[in-house]
Design an enzyme around this catalytic site. Structure first.
Site, PDB file in Angstrom:
ATOM      1  N   ASP A 207       5.889   3.978   4.658  1.00 54.30           N
ATOM      2  CA  ASP A 207       6.346   5.329   4.303  1.00 54.30           C
ATOM      3  C   ASP A 207       7.592   5.336   3.423  1.00 54.30           C
ATOM      4  OD1 ASP A 207       4.299   6.002   5.940  1.00 54.30           O
ATOM      5  OD2 ASP A 207       5.500   7.120   7.389  1.00 54.30           O
TER       6      ASP A 207
ATOM      7  N   GLY B  91      -1.130  -0.441   2.961  1.00 53.42           N
ATOM      8  CA  GLY B  91      -1.151  -1.612   2.084  1.00 53.42           C
ATOM      9  C   GLY B  91      -1.399  -2.947   2.766  1.00 53.42           C
TER      10      GLY B  91
ATOM     11  N   ASP C  48      -5.116   8.522   7.812  1.00 54.45           N
ATOM     12  CA  ASP C  48      -4.088   7.587   8.260  1.00 54.45           C
ATOM     13  C   ASP C  48      -4.725   6.470   9.095  1.00 54.45           C
ATOM     14  OD1 ASP C  48      -1.448   6.791   8.438  1.00 54.45           O
ATOM     15  OD2 ASP C  48      -0.726   8.789   8.989  1.00 54.45           O
TER      16      ASP C  48
ATOM     17  N   GLU D  67      -3.516   3.299   4.840  1.00 56.79           N
ATOM     18  CA  GLU D  67      -3.319   2.235   5.851  1.00 56.79           C
ATOM     19  C   GLU D  67      -2.087   1.391   5.493  1.00 56.79           C
ATOM     20  OE1 GLU D  67      -3.567  -0.337   3.437  1.00 56.79           O
ATOM     21  OE2 GLU D  67      -4.282  -1.540   5.141  1.00 56.79           O
TER      22      GLU D  67
HETATM   23  C1  GLA Z   1       2.164   8.012   8.871  1.00 56.25           C
HETATM   24  C2  GLA Z   1       1.920   8.243   7.380  1.00 56.25           C
HETATM   25  C3  GLA Z   1       2.870   9.326   6.892  1.00 56.25           C
HETATM   26  C4  GLA Z   1       2.634  10.612   7.686  1.00 56.25           C
HETATM   27  C5  GLA Z   1       2.780  10.358   9.191  1.00 56.25           C
HETATM   28  C6  GLA Z   1       2.324  11.565  10.017  1.00 56.25           C
HETATM   29  O1  GLA Z   1       3.435   7.493   9.107  1.00 56.25           O
HETATM   30  O2  GLA Z   1       2.090   7.052   6.660  1.00 56.25           O
HETATM   31  O3  GLA Z   1       2.670   9.556   5.506  1.00 56.25           O
HETATM   32  O4  GLA Z   1       1.346  11.087   7.398  1.00 56.25           O
HETATM   33  O5  GLA Z   1       2.005   9.229   9.599  1.00 56.25           O
HETATM   34  O6  GLA Z   1       2.328  11.324  11.395  1.00 56.25           O
END
Ligand code: GLA
Length: 392
Positions: free
Chosen positions: A191, A170, A133, A168
């Site tokens: 997300d 995009g 992440d 990251e």
């Molecule tokens: C970010 C990622 C998610 C998930 C959360 C976990 O938001 O994009 O897919 O992994 O962190 O904290």
């Protein structure tokens, strides 16, 4: 083989599996993950191709004086290596999560400054897939490339076949550089949310990812995030809200993810999911399109009112055609064949597996529904015709 050549053969088709984030959030535990693993096996999803069982954020307990990450001892009493061994015995693989910043998005210890030691720890545990992440990390593109390259090199140095997923979201155009740092997939968007449209909605993510088709192929995939199929508004990601989707919308997500050659990561609780989502996730004809060995993602070839038409070239000179109804009303249409191009090809309904007897074919699409066909020859958008049928 050297490390890099081991990893160079990974993910020739998009990775498939299950990821803990939406089902468990912070309440992630060994017991919960093993329950899901059993459900993946007993529901037939393992045999359908779902193999990576991925711990998302919140598996961590801390970092010891030796600099090594360790899991939360209460929730993972037997440690990660034992979990990996258990999953391997079930014919599954283990995925794990970390972050390029000092803390993860959920505030757990991240890998900044510890890339090599963390890669080594994951490899020693028998981890098969790593999601990295980008919270609490510098916003600029060069810094992101440098950090992801450092983890890529560290994974190579382990000599283990660990799939590497860049997350990251995009903003730094990872489709242009993620392969170069040794990654096999890269998130193209923020997300996913368990909803049709708006931020993180199914069509929002598909619209953002579809134009990036040219960047994906065997060994490197655009990742528009997890499948929300089966969540029914139950995501543990607070930000995801509790809207939920209809079965037609969940079928559309599977169909479009297959047309995009996207990774298929289930994120619902498979113990409590009813038959409908399991059936959607297990759609053999849809998975076959997603996993097509040619690995060439499809494109939207036309938009006719509320209808999207997509074409995807498949191995063996075949073609997948998707018809998406973006509207809130049912839509009737006719899928036809231009006789100037010779006899009509063989057509299969990819959802039912049944042959289509004749073209033109009358198709009824639910609100936000998608029909998906496998055509047994190489056809272009010009050779197929799609005509909406007006009511009344
Ligand atoms: C970010 C990622 C998610 C998930 C959360 C976990 O938001 O994009 O897919 O992994 O962190 O904290």
């Amino acid at each position: 083989m050297t490390g890099s050549s081991v990893r160079g053969t990974l993910a020739r088709t998009p990775p498939m599996g299950w990821m803990s984030w939406n089902a468990f959030g912070r309440d992630l535990s060994e017991a919960a993950v093993l329950d899901q693993a059993e459900a993946i096996v007993s529901s037939g999803l393992r045999d359908a191709g779902y193999e990576y069982v991925c711990l998302d954020d919140h598996w961590q307990g801390g970092r010891g004086p030796d600099g090594r990450l360790f899991p939360n001892a209460e929730r993972f009493p037997n440690g990660i290596q034992a979990l990996a061994e258990h999953l391997h015995q079930l014919g599954l693989k283990l995925g794990i999560y970390t972050c390029a910043g000092p803390l993860t998005c959920g505030g757990e210890p991240g890998s900044e400054g510890f890339h090599e030691i963390d890669a080594d720890t994951f490899a020693a545990w028998g981890v098969d897939y790593l999601k990295v992440d980008y919270c609490h990390a510098p916003p600029d593109r060069d810094a992101a490339i440098e950090r992801y390259a450092r983890m890529g090199a560290a994974l190579d140095a382990t000599g283990q076949p660990i799939v590497y997923a860049v997350c990251e979201w995009g903003g730094r155009r990872p489709w242009e550089w993620a392969r170069g740092v040794g990654a096999q997939l890269w998130r193209t968007t923020g997300d996913v949310r368990d909803q049709w449209d708006g931020p993180g909605g199914i069509v929002t993510l598909a619209d953002a990812t579809e134009p990036l088709a040219e960047f994906a192929g065997p060994g490197g995939w655009n990742d528009p995030d997890m499948l929300v199929v089966g969540l029914r508004g139950s995501s543990r990601d607070i930000a995801a809200g509790t809207i939920g989707c209809t079965d037609a919308e969940y079928r559309t997500q599977m169909s479009l993810w297959a047309m995009m050659a996207a990774p298929l990561m289930v994120s619902c609780d498979l113990r409590t999911a009813d038959e409908a989502p399991r059936g959607i996730l297990g759609g053999a004809g849809i998975i076959a399109i997603d996993q097509d060995p040619l690995g060439q993602p499809g494109r939207r070839t036309s938009r006719i009112g509320p209808l999207d038409v997509w074409h995807r070239r498949l191995a063996g000179a075949a073609t997948a055609v998707a018809l998406l109804n973006r509207s809130e009303k049912r839509v009737s249409l006719e899928l036809g064949w231009d006789a100037a191009h010779g006899a009509p090809p063989e057509v299969l309904n990819a959802w039912s597996g049944l042959p289509v007897e004749r073209l033109p074919l009358k198709v009824e699409l639910d609100p936000h529904g998608t029909a998906l066909y496998r055509i047994g020859s190489e056809v272009t958008a010009e050779e197929t015709s799609v005509k909406p049928i007006r009511a009344g």
